[in-house]
Design a protein around this motif. Structure first.
Motif, PDB file in Angstrom:
ATOM      1  N   LEU A 173       0.960 -19.730  10.515  1.00  0.00           N
ATOM      2  CA  LEU A 173       2.114 -20.595  10.780  1.00  0.00           C
ATOM      3  C   LEU A 173       3.437 -19.864  10.670  1.00  0.00           C
ATOM      4  N   GLY A 174       3.477 -18.823   9.832  1.00  0.00           N
ATOM      5  CA  GLY A 174       4.710 -18.088   9.580  1.00  0.00           C
ATOM      6  C   GLY A 174       5.496 -18.711   8.439  1.00  0.00           C
ATOM      7  N   PRO A 175       6.250 -17.905   7.707  1.00  0.00           N
ATOM      8  CA  PRO A 175       6.980 -18.407   6.537  1.00  0.00           C
ATOM      9  C   PRO A 175       8.090 -19.392   6.877  1.00  0.00           C
ATOM     10  N   ASP A 176       8.508 -19.461   8.142  1.00  0.00           N
ATOM     11  CA  ASP A 176       9.592 -20.372   8.523  1.00  0.00           C
ATOM     12  C   ASP A 176       9.088 -21.717   9.032  1.00  0.00           C
ATOM     13  N   HIS A 177       7.781 -21.926   9.008  1.00  0.00           N
ATOM     14  CA  HIS A 177       7.226 -23.194   9.492  1.00  0.00           C
ATOM     15  C   HIS A 177       7.768 -24.373   8.694  1.00  0.00           C
ATOM     16  N   ARG A 178       8.126 -25.446   9.405  1.00  0.00           N
ATOM     17  CA  ARG A 178       8.577 -26.683   8.782  1.00  0.00           C
ATOM     18  C   ARG A 178       7.783 -27.860   9.348  1.00  0.00           C
ATOM     19  N   PHE A 179       7.579 -28.866   8.527  1.00  0.00           N
ATOM     20  CA  PHE A 179       6.951 -30.108   8.953  1.00  0.00           C
ATOM     21  C   PHE A 179       8.045 -31.074   9.406  1.00  0.00           C
ATOM     22  N   THR A 180       7.780 -31.784  10.512  1.00  0.00           N
ATOM     23  CA  THR A 180       8.767 -32.714  11.065  1.00  0.00           C
ATOM     24  C   THR A 180       8.226 -34.139  11.023  1.00  0.00           C
ATOM     25  N   THR A 181       9.025 -35.052  10.521  1.00  0.00           N
ATOM     26  CA  THR A 181       8.724 -36.487  10.539  1.00  0.00           C
ATOM     27  C   THR A 181       9.810 -37.164  11.361  1.00  0.00           C
ATOM     28  N   SER A 182       9.420 -37.984  12.325  1.00  0.00           N
ATOM     29  CA  SER A 182      10.413 -38.557  13.244  1.00  0.00           C
ATOM     30  C   SER A 182      10.217 -40.055  13.404  1.00  0.00           C
ATOM     31  N   VAL A 183      11.301 -40.738  13.753  1.00  0.00           N
ATOM     32  CA  VAL A 183      11.248 -42.148  14.126  1.00  0.00           C
ATOM     33  C   VAL A 183      11.793 -42.265  15.545  1.00  0.00           C
ATOM     34  N   SER A 184      11.068 -42.985  16.380  1.00  0.00           N
ATOM     35  CA  SER A 184      11.411 -43.095  17.800  1.00  0.00           C
ATOM     36  C   SER A 184      11.350 -44.552  18.242  1.00  0.00           C
ATOM     37  N   ALA A 185      12.034 -44.831  19.330  1.00  0.00           N
ATOM     38  CA  ALA A 185      12.066 -46.189  19.892  1.00  0.00           C
ATOM     39  C   ALA A 185      11.485 -46.179  21.297  1.00  0.00           C
ATOM     40  N   VAL A 186      10.773 -47.244  21.631  1.00  0.00           N
ATOM     41  CA  VAL A 186      10.252 -47.447  22.983  1.00  0.00           C
ATOM     42  C   VAL A 186      10.843 -48.746  23.512  1.00  0.00           C
ATOM     43  N   GLY A 187      11.468 -48.684  24.664  1.00  0.00           N
ATOM     44  CA  GLY A 187      12.096 -49.873  25.231  1.00  0.00           C
ATOM     45  C   GLY A 187      13.615 -49.803  25.111  1.00  0.00           C
ATOM     46  N   ARG A 188      14.269 -50.730  25.795  1.00  0.00           N
ATOM     47  CA  ARG A 188      15.731 -50.746  25.822  1.00  0.00           C
ATOM     48  C   ARG A 188      16.281 -51.484  24.603  1.00  0.00           C
ATOM     49  N   THR A 189      17.474 -51.061  24.201  1.00  0.00           N
ATOM     50  CA  THR A 189      18.194 -51.748  23.130  1.00  0.00           C
ATOM     51  C   THR A 189      19.403 -52.450  23.740  1.00  0.00           C
ATOM     52  N   THR A 190      19.453 -53.744  23.547  1.00  0.00           N
ATOM     53  CA  THR A 190      20.560 -54.539  24.085  1.00  0.00           C
ATOM     54  C   THR A 190      21.095 -55.441  22.986  1.00  0.00           C
ATOM     55  N   GLY A 191      22.378 -55.297  22.706  1.00  0.00           N
ATOM     56  CA  GLY A 191      22.985 -56.145  21.695  1.00  0.00           C
ATOM     57  C   GLY A 191      22.322 -56.041  20.338  1.00  0.00           C
TER      58      GLY A 191
END
Length: 522
Positions: A94-112
């Protein structure tokens, strides 16, 4: 486990056969070497190792020359010495600079302020992520203007497979934090980064009243079945905390003295993904984000809009809590991460194949060892001391070596993140602050392998693995390490070499079936 026998070990300084005075000058080095051989042989012949299966090898760290070997090619259970292999291979893959990523994402449009679709929380196995980090991700959702999610909160833990526990792990260890379940979405309750567990705190009330129980992080994901009571002031505590197998019901029993200190225990959870989902759902609510359609599990769509990410510390930094505290979950997460990186599959089988393919370049022969996990919890792991020293030698030539070397516990240094599992061992000896080595402990199994510099500056590597022991082999491992640290070429040790008696506290710390740092009081 029976208490170790007396730890006083006296090794005669001149156990080799006398030679004529005229030969002393030319043979001084050989005689000192012979004395070292005799002294190490005497340690291995100690009564505490009678009937055990013990292997030891000592090699020059620069040349690889063997100074001592005894049954060093025989395979044995390595316990947490297996982490030497998984950590080195992970750094290499992996190499010493490897980082784990946790993400939050949205599906669909946001209106108001209304998101028409789902929120997706996706993890890649970060063992260092805390409840506060999930709260920060929830704040990013709110900062995007979302106040209402018409769809679900979907937990995506598909970076790893769904196998939560390793092959050959003991079922009766499952409630305890050193045996937590492995998930790509997990959470740690502390900065030891005990992924997949929570902290349970038991506080006294008034005498005769129920004890008070809280968790950290606070969560309704577990059910506390509390029958613990508050005893009389000065009474003996008998509090026990244990999760019922296959459930998230945690039994809290016993008595805690009125006016006494809060007792703290760690407990695993069943399905860490569910715990994370619950914590994140609560965090969203705190930030004013409502989710209408509940929670679920699934895969994050490729076109999902990323709202926020959390990145872990680099692997080089993670090595410190991992190796110093012998963290089993870190090892297994790295195995699955290696499998994902090399074969696109976050499983034990893929990860161990990826590690095995690297062993040739790490001084080991994959055809003569057997690995079923990365932590050494499995009773099916089989490694020889000679293979371990091959790794210790080969690692010196790797670009990540310094980070790996710095992560090893240091004998006799009291700071937990320096001394680690060796912080209470070899104090006041030539090994203190000198020996850097990985420990290993299971019932009947003990190991110590690492680096030491002799009194005259000679760098050595060594590995001692003991199986089928009935008492702790740790005092004898210490005797080996201290003898190596005090060795001086061309000289014999003074009069006698003595390993001092240990205090009662030190005896108790050694007289355990598990790695010391798996017992938080150690």
């Amino acid at each position: 486990m029976p208490r170790p026998r007396s730890l006083a070990l006296v090794l005669a300084a001149a156990l080799f056969t006398a030679v004529p005075a005229s030969d002393l000058a030319t043979d001084a080095s050989a005689q000192a070497q012979d004395t070292l051989y005799q002294d190490l042989s005497a340690i291995l012949a100690a009564p505490g190792l009678k009937g055990a299966d013990v292997g030891l090898v000592v090699r020059h760290a620069d040349t690889g020359a063997v100074l001592f070997t005894r049954d060093s090619d025989k395979r044995r259970q390595p316990a947490s010495n297996g982490k030497l292999i998984s950590s080195a291979a992970a750094l290499d893959i992996l190499g010493p600079d490897h980082r784990f990523t946790t993400s939050v994402s949205a599906v669909g449009r946001t209106t108001g302020g209304v998101l028409a679709g789902d929120l997706h929380l996706r993890g890649t196995g970060d063992p260092t992520i805390l409840a506060a980090d999930y709260d920060a991700l929830a704040a990013k959702v709110a900062a995007d203007g979302i106040k209402l999610v018409r769809g679900r909160l979907v937990a995506d833990d598909t970076w790893f497979d769904s196998v939560r526990l390793g092959t050959g792990w003991a079922w009766d260890d499952e409630p305890y934090y050193y045996n937590a379940q492995i998930s790509a979405l997990t959470v740690s309750p502390d900065t030891d980064y005990d992924a997949g567990s929570i902290i349970v705190r038991v506080a006294p009330g008034a005498a005769g009243e129920p004890a008070s129980v809280t968790t950290d992080p606070p969560t309704s994901y577990v059910t506390i079945a509390n029958t613990a009571v508050t005893g009389a002031p000065g009474s003996t505590s008998s509090v026990s905390v244990e999760r019922q197998h296959g459930t998230n019901v945690i039994d809290v029993r016993g008595s805690i003295p009125a006016g006494g200190a809060v007792e703290t225990e760690w407990s695993t959870v069943w399905e860490p993904t569910g715990l994370v989902t619950s914590l994140f759902h609560d965090a969203l609510a705190r930030h004013g984000v409502r989710v209408l359609a509940g929670t679920g599990v699934g895969v994050t769509p490729a076109d999902a809009r990323v709202l926020g990410e959390h990145q872990s510390m680099p692997l080089s930094r993670l090595m410190v809590p991992f190796m110093k505290l012998s963290n089993n979950m870190h090892a297994e997460i790295l195995v699955k991460t290696a499998g994902r990186a090399v074969f696109g599959e976050g499983s034990w089988s893929a990860g161990l194949r990826a590690i095995s393919a690297r062993l040739g370049g790490l001084g080991m022969d994959s055809t003569v060892i057997s690995l079923r996990d990365g932590s050494g919890l499995s009773r099916m792991d089989q490694v020889a001391p000679g293979q371990v020293t091959g790794l210790l030698l080969a690692a010196k030539g790797k670009p990540w070596f310094q980070a790996w070397y710095d992560s090893l516990p240091v004998a006799g240094v009291s700071d937990r993140m320096t001394g680690g599992t060796l912080r209470n061992r070899m104090r006041g000896t030539p090994a203190e602050g000198n020996v850097r080595a990985k420990t290993g402990s299971l019932t009947g199994v003990s190991a110590l392998s690492g680096y030491v510099t002799t009194a005259d500056g000679t760098p050595l590597v060594f590995s001692m693995i003991s199986n089928n022991t009935l008492t702790s082999a740790k005092p004898l491992e210490d005797a080996v390490a201290v003898r190596l640290a005090g060795n001086r070429s061309g000289q014999t040790p003074p009069g006698a070499y003595v390993i001092p008696e240990l205090s009662d506290d030190q005896r108790r710390q050694l007289d355990v079936d598990l790695e010391c740092s798996w017992v938080k009081a150690c």
